[in-house]
Structure formats: structure tokens, C-alpha cells
Design a protein around this motif. Structure first.
Motif, PDB file in Angstrom:
ATOM      1  N   ILE A 211      53.592  87.325  52.002  1.00 24.34           N
ATOM      2  CA  ILE A 211      54.463  88.045  52.930  1.00 24.34           C
ATOM      3  C   ILE A 211      55.886  87.498  52.865  1.00 24.34           C
ATOM      4  O   ILE A 211      56.860  88.262  52.770  1.00 24.34           O
ATOM      5  N   LYS A 212      56.018  86.188  52.901  1.00 24.87           N
ATOM      6  CA  LYS A 212      57.356  85.584  52.842  1.00 24.87           C
ATOM      7  C   LYS A 212      58.081  85.966  51.558  1.00 24.87           C
ATOM      8  O   LYS A 212      59.269  86.336  51.580  1.00 24.87           O
ATOM      9  N   SER A 213      57.382  85.881  50.455  1.00 20.27           N
ATOM     10  CA  SER A 213      57.973  86.204  49.155  1.00 20.27           C
ATOM     11  C   SER A 213      58.417  87.660  49.088  1.00 20.27           C
ATOM     12  O   SER A 213      59.516  87.979  48.609  1.00 20.27           O
ATOM     13  N   CYS A 214      57.573  88.561  49.583  1.00 21.28           N
ATOM     14  CA  CYS A 214      57.902  89.995  49.555  1.00 21.28           C
ATOM     15  C   CYS A 214      59.067  90.323  50.476  1.00 21.28           C
ATOM     16  O   CYS A 214      59.926  91.145  50.135  1.00 21.28           O
ATOM     17  N   LEU A 215      59.107  89.695  51.637  1.00 23.29           N
ATOM     18  CA  LEU A 215      60.217  89.936  52.556  1.00 23.29           C
ATOM     19  C   LEU A 215      61.536  89.529  51.915  1.00 23.29           C
ATOM     20  O   LEU A 215      62.517  90.281  51.945  1.00 23.29           O
ATOM     21  N   GLU A 216      61.570  88.334  51.342  1.00 24.31           N
ATOM     22  CA  GLU A 216      62.800  87.840  50.720  1.00 24.31           C
ATOM     23  C   GLU A 216      63.260  88.745  49.588  1.00 24.31           C
ATOM     24  O   GLU A 216      64.458  89.021  49.437  1.00 24.31           O
ATOM     25  N   LYS A 217      62.314  89.219  48.795  1.00 23.45           N
ATOM     26  CA  LYS A 217      62.649  90.062  47.646  1.00 23.45           C
ATOM     27  C   LYS A 217      63.030  91.476  48.084  1.00 23.45           C
ATOM     28  O   LYS A 217      64.034  92.035  47.621  1.00 23.45           O
ATOM     29  N   ASP A 218      62.246  92.056  48.995  1.00 24.15           N
ATOM     30  CA  ASP A 218      62.457  93.452  49.362  1.00 24.15           C
ATOM     31  C   ASP A 218      63.704  93.664  50.211  1.00 24.15           C
ATOM     32  O   ASP A 218      64.310  94.740  50.184  1.00 24.15           O
ATOM     33  N   MET A 219      64.104  92.660  50.974  1.00 29.38           N
ATOM     34  CA  MET A 219      65.332  92.782  51.765  1.00 29.38           C
ATOM     35  C   MET A 219      66.570  92.931  50.894  1.00 29.38           C
ATOM     36  O   MET A 219      67.597  93.442  51.348  1.00 29.38           O
ATOM     37  N   LEU A 220      66.470  92.487  49.646  1.00 23.43           N
ATOM     38  CA  LEU A 220      67.599  92.571  48.720  1.00 23.43           C
ATOM     39  C   LEU A 220      67.355  93.607  47.632  1.00 23.43           C
ATOM     40  O   LEU A 220      68.054  93.628  46.620  1.00 23.43           O
ATOM     41  N   SER A 221      66.380  94.466  47.850  1.00 24.98           N
ATOM     42  CA  SER A 221      66.036  95.481  46.860  1.00 24.98           C
ATOM     43  C   SER A 221      67.157  96.507  46.712  1.00 24.98           C
ATOM     44  O   SER A 221      67.943  96.741  47.637  1.00 24.98           O
ATOM     45  N   SER A 222      67.210  97.144  45.555  1.00 27.87           N
ATOM     46  CA  SER A 222      68.151  98.246  45.358  1.00 27.87           C
ATOM     47  C   SER A 222      67.564  99.566  45.872  1.00 27.87           C
ATOM     48  O   SER A 222      68.242 100.593  45.869  1.00 27.87           O
ATOM     49  N   ASN A 223      66.311  99.524  46.326  1.00 25.46           N
ATOM     50  CA  ASN A 223      65.625 100.696  46.872  1.00 25.46           C
ATOM     51  C   ASN A 223      65.728 100.649  48.403  1.00 25.46           C
ATOM     52  O   ASN A 223      65.186  99.746  49.039  1.00 25.46           O
ATOM     53  N   SER A 224      66.412 101.616  48.991  1.00 26.35           N
ATOM     54  CA  SER A 224      66.658 101.580  50.436  1.00 26.35           C
ATOM     55  C   SER A 224      65.370 101.712  51.251  1.00 26.35           C
ATOM     56  O   SER A 224      65.261 101.134  52.341  1.00 26.35           O
ATOM     57  N   ASP A 225      64.386 102.465  50.760  1.00 21.56           N
ATOM     58  CA  ASP A 225      63.110 102.589  51.476  1.00 21.56           C
ATOM     59  C   ASP A 225      62.391 101.245  51.531  1.00 21.56           C
ATOM     60  O   ASP A 225      61.806 100.875  52.556  1.00 21.56           O
ATOM     61  N   ARG A 226      62.435 100.520  50.429  1.00 21.64           N
ATOM     62  CA  ARG A 226      61.800  99.195  50.379  1.00 21.64           C
ATOM     63  C   ARG A 226      62.530  98.219  51.304  1.00 21.64           C
ATOM     64  O   ARG A 226      61.917  97.409  51.993  1.00 21.64           O
ATOM     65  N   MET A 227      63.864  98.304  51.309  1.00 22.81           N
ATOM     66  CA  MET A 227      64.655  97.453  52.205  1.00 22.81           C
ATOM     67  C   MET A 227      64.309  97.718  53.663  1.00 22.81           C
ATOM     68  O   MET A 227      64.065  96.792  54.446  1.00 22.81           O
ATOM     69  N   GLU A 228      64.284  98.997  54.039  1.00 18.49           N
ATOM     70  CA  GLU A 228      63.998  99.360  55.429  1.00 18.49           C
ATOM     71  C   GLU A 228      62.607  98.868  55.841  1.00 18.49           C
ATOM     72  O   GLU A 228      62.426  98.325  56.941  1.00 18.49           O
ATOM     73  N   ASP A 229      61.634  99.037  54.972  1.00 18.92           N
ATOM     74  CA  ASP A 229      60.276  98.577  55.243  1.00 18.92           C
ATOM     75  C   ASP A 229      60.249  97.072  55.489  1.00 18.92           C
ATOM     76  O   ASP A 229      59.585  96.590  56.410  1.00 18.92           O
TER      77      ASP A 229
ATOM     78  N   LEU B 201      54.589  89.827  66.188  1.00 19.35           N
ATOM     79  CA  LEU B 201      53.136  89.727  66.073  1.00 19.35           C
ATOM     80  C   LEU B 201      52.658  88.309  65.768  1.00 19.35           C
ATOM     81  O   LEU B 201      51.625  87.868  66.266  1.00 19.35           O
ATOM     82  N   ALA B 202      53.414  87.596  64.924  1.00 20.70           N
ATOM     83  CA  ALA B 202      52.956  86.289  64.482  1.00 20.70           C
ATOM     84  C   ALA B 202      53.277  85.181  65.466  1.00 20.70           C
ATOM     85  O   ALA B 202      52.788  84.070  65.344  1.00 20.70           O
ATOM     86  N   LYS B 203      54.150  85.488  66.415  1.00 20.32           N
ATOM     87  CA  LYS B 203      54.557  84.544  67.458  1.00 20.32           C
ATOM     88  C   LYS B 203      55.031  83.237  66.820  1.00 20.32           C
ATOM     89  O   LYS B 203      55.858  83.253  65.929  1.00 20.32           O
ATOM     90  N   LYS B 204      54.504  82.086  67.232  1.00 18.45           N
ATOM     91  CA  LYS B 204      55.053  80.819  66.765  1.00 18.45           C
ATOM     92  C   LYS B 204      54.462  80.326  65.449  1.00 18.45           C
ATOM     93  O   LYS B 204      54.884  79.299  64.928  1.00 18.45           O
ATOM     94  N   VAL B 205      53.505  81.050  64.901  1.00 17.23           N
ATOM     95  CA  VAL B 205      52.871  80.562  63.670  1.00 17.23           C
ATOM     96  C   VAL B 205      53.619  80.983  62.416  1.00 17.23           C
ATOM     97  O   VAL B 205      53.291  80.564  61.317  1.00 17.23           O
ATOM     98  N   PHE B 206      54.641  81.818  62.574  1.00 23.63           N
ATOM     99  CA  PHE B 206      55.360  82.324  61.405  1.00 23.63           C
ATOM    100  C   PHE B 206      56.835  82.424  61.768  1.00 23.63           C
ATOM    101  O   PHE B 206      57.249  83.333  62.482  1.00 23.63           O
ATOM    102  N   SER B 207      57.643  81.495  61.290  1.00 27.33           N
ATOM    103  CA  SER B 207      59.080  81.521  61.561  1.00 27.33           C
ATOM    104  C   SER B 207      59.794  82.311  60.471  1.00 27.33           C
ATOM    105  O   SER B 207      59.631  82.038  59.284  1.00 27.33           O
ATOM    106  N   ILE B 208      60.600  83.279  60.893  1.00 28.27           N
ATOM    107  CA  ILE B 208      61.286  84.117  59.901  1.00 28.27           C
ATOM    108  C   ILE B 208      62.791  83.881  59.865  1.00 28.27           C
ATOM    109  O   ILE B 208      63.507  84.579  59.149  1.00 28.27           O
ATOM    110  N   GLN B 209      63.283  82.888  60.598  1.00 30.01           N
ATOM    111  CA  GLN B 209      64.735  82.710  60.674  1.00 30.01           C
ATOM    112  C   GLN B 209      65.364  82.340  59.324  1.00 30.01           C
ATOM    113  O   GLN B 209      66.477  82.771  59.007  1.00 30.01           O
ATOM    114  N   LYS B 210      64.651  81.574  58.510  1.00 28.49           N
ATOM    115  CA  LYS B 210      65.177  81.249  57.178  1.00 28.49           C
ATOM    116  C   LYS B 210      65.241  82.508  56.309  1.00 28.49           C
ATOM    117  O   LYS B 210      66.188  82.708  55.543  1.00 28.49           O
TER     118      LYS B 210
END
Length: 201
Positions: free
Chosen positions: A46-64, A75-84
Motif C-alpha cells: 500500500i505504501k509503495s503504491c501510494l507513493e508511486k500513484d500520487m506522482l502518476s501521469s494518469n489523473s485517474d490513478r492519482m485521484e484514486d 481507517l488505519a488510525k494509529k497503526v499506519f502513518s501517512i504523513q511521510k
């Protein structure tokens, strides 16, 4: 386990379709057995896909990916930090002015509206956005069309921030700089409409 099978199926299809949001939802369904094991097996994916897809050239993938990150926070509450991970697209706006920059500014609205960005990243974003109009004016190597797109979506984000209450980050300079830019008439009115659109909604 049906949930496990669905997650693995979606992971196998992820390179072809924007499915990270669905994978996040399936991973963090509450009150289901083996949630901790499923989380452990999919956290890095999940972390890897988020980092990659946020910078995608595909706007649908970015939005997702932007929606998926917001749902990770909820949903993940304190077990998953996404600030980085959140800092990745903010850094993109800081260092690059390209076609993805406009979409990044558009989708950052999702995180403002869902109150996803914590203080340090929010402060960083405000600093970058406050100088964006002048950066665009000074930029020599990008097209007029790209300048217009970035300013339009930057204005929409600035407009949302202007009318949103923040308790621990000062938005004054950002608001003042964008209002000054709008009143300068440096760009056509339809470009500035992004700012007014969000202010008036």
C-alpha cells in the motif's frame, strides 16, 4: 478467506487499473478476523503504491491514490502513518512545474477537505502555495497553457484554504498573497476564477 482473495486479485490488477483505494478499504475493514495479518501482508504494498500513484501521469490513478491516502488516515488510525507519504506530492509542487503539478494541486483539495494533513506538512504546503503565483510569473521555460492550469488549480486550493478554519497553522500570508495576485490582473479573469469558485461555494 474471500477478503484475502479479493485483495490478492486487486493487487495483481493494480498495474493496469487504479485499485489502491479498494485495496485500502479491504485491508482495513473492522471487526473481521485476521485483520492484523492482512495488514502486515499488505502494508508495504500500500505504501509503495501510494507513493508511486500520487506522482502518476494518469489523473485517474492519482485521484484514486489521494482518496486512498485519506482513507488510510481514517481507517488505519494509529497503526499506519501517512504523513511521510503525504509530503511526496507536496514536494512535487515545491520543486516541479509540470502537467502533474496542476492535478496535484487539484487533488490536494481532498486532503484539506478531509483534514488529513498534520501541522508540519500543512505549514510546508502553505509556504509553497503562498509563493506559487510569483513562481509562475517568473517561470520562463513552461508554456502559457501550463501556467494557466497550475494557477487555476492553485487558486482553487488557495480558495478552499482561505475559507477553512485551521487552529494551529497561520494561513494569513497565503491568503494575502493570493488576493494580491488576483487583484493585480496579471492573468486573465477566467484563470482567477478557480480562486473565486471555491471562495463563493
Amino acid at each position: 478467506d474471500l477478503r484475502y482473495e479479493l485483495i490478492e486479485k486487486f493487487k495483481s490488477l493494480h498495474d493496469s487499473y487504479p485499485l489502491i483505494r479498494a485495496i485500502v478499504r479491504l485491508t482495513y475493514i473492522n471487526k473481521v478476523e485476521n485483520t492484523s495479518e492482512i495488514f502486515k501482508n499488505n502494508q508495504q504494498f500500500i505504501k509503495s503504491c501510494l507513493e508511486k500513484d500520487m506522482l502518476s501521469s494518469n489523473s485517474d490513478r492519482m485521484e484514486d491514490a489521494f482518496y486512498a491516502a485519506a482513507e488510510c488516515k481514517q481507517l488505519a488510525k494509529k497503526v499506519f502513518s501517512i504523513q511521510k507519504i503525504i509530503k511526496t506530492p507536496i514536494d512535487h509542487v515545491r520543486y516541479l512545474l509540470d502537467s502533474e503539478t496542476g492535478y496535484t494541486l487539484l487533488f490536494l483539495q481532498i486532503w484539506i477537505e478531509h483534514n488529513i494533513i498534520k501541522k508540519q506538512n500543512l505549514k510546508f504546503l502553505f509556504e509553497i502555495l503562498s509563493v506559487l503565483p510569483q513562481r509562475i510569473i517568473d517561470a520562463k521555460k513552461i508554456s502559457a497553457e501550463l501556467k494557466s492550469d497550475i494557477l487555476y488549480y492553485g487558486g482553487r486550493l488557495a480558495g478552499i484554504i482561505s475559507k477553512t478554519k485551521f487552529t494551529d497553522v497561520d494561513k494569513t500570508k497565503l491568503v494575502e498573497n493570493w488576493q494580491s495576485f488576483i487583484s493585480s490582473h496579471a492573468f486573465p479573469h477566467d484563470i482567477c476564477n478557480g480562486y473565486f469558485k471555491e471562495i463563493n461555494e
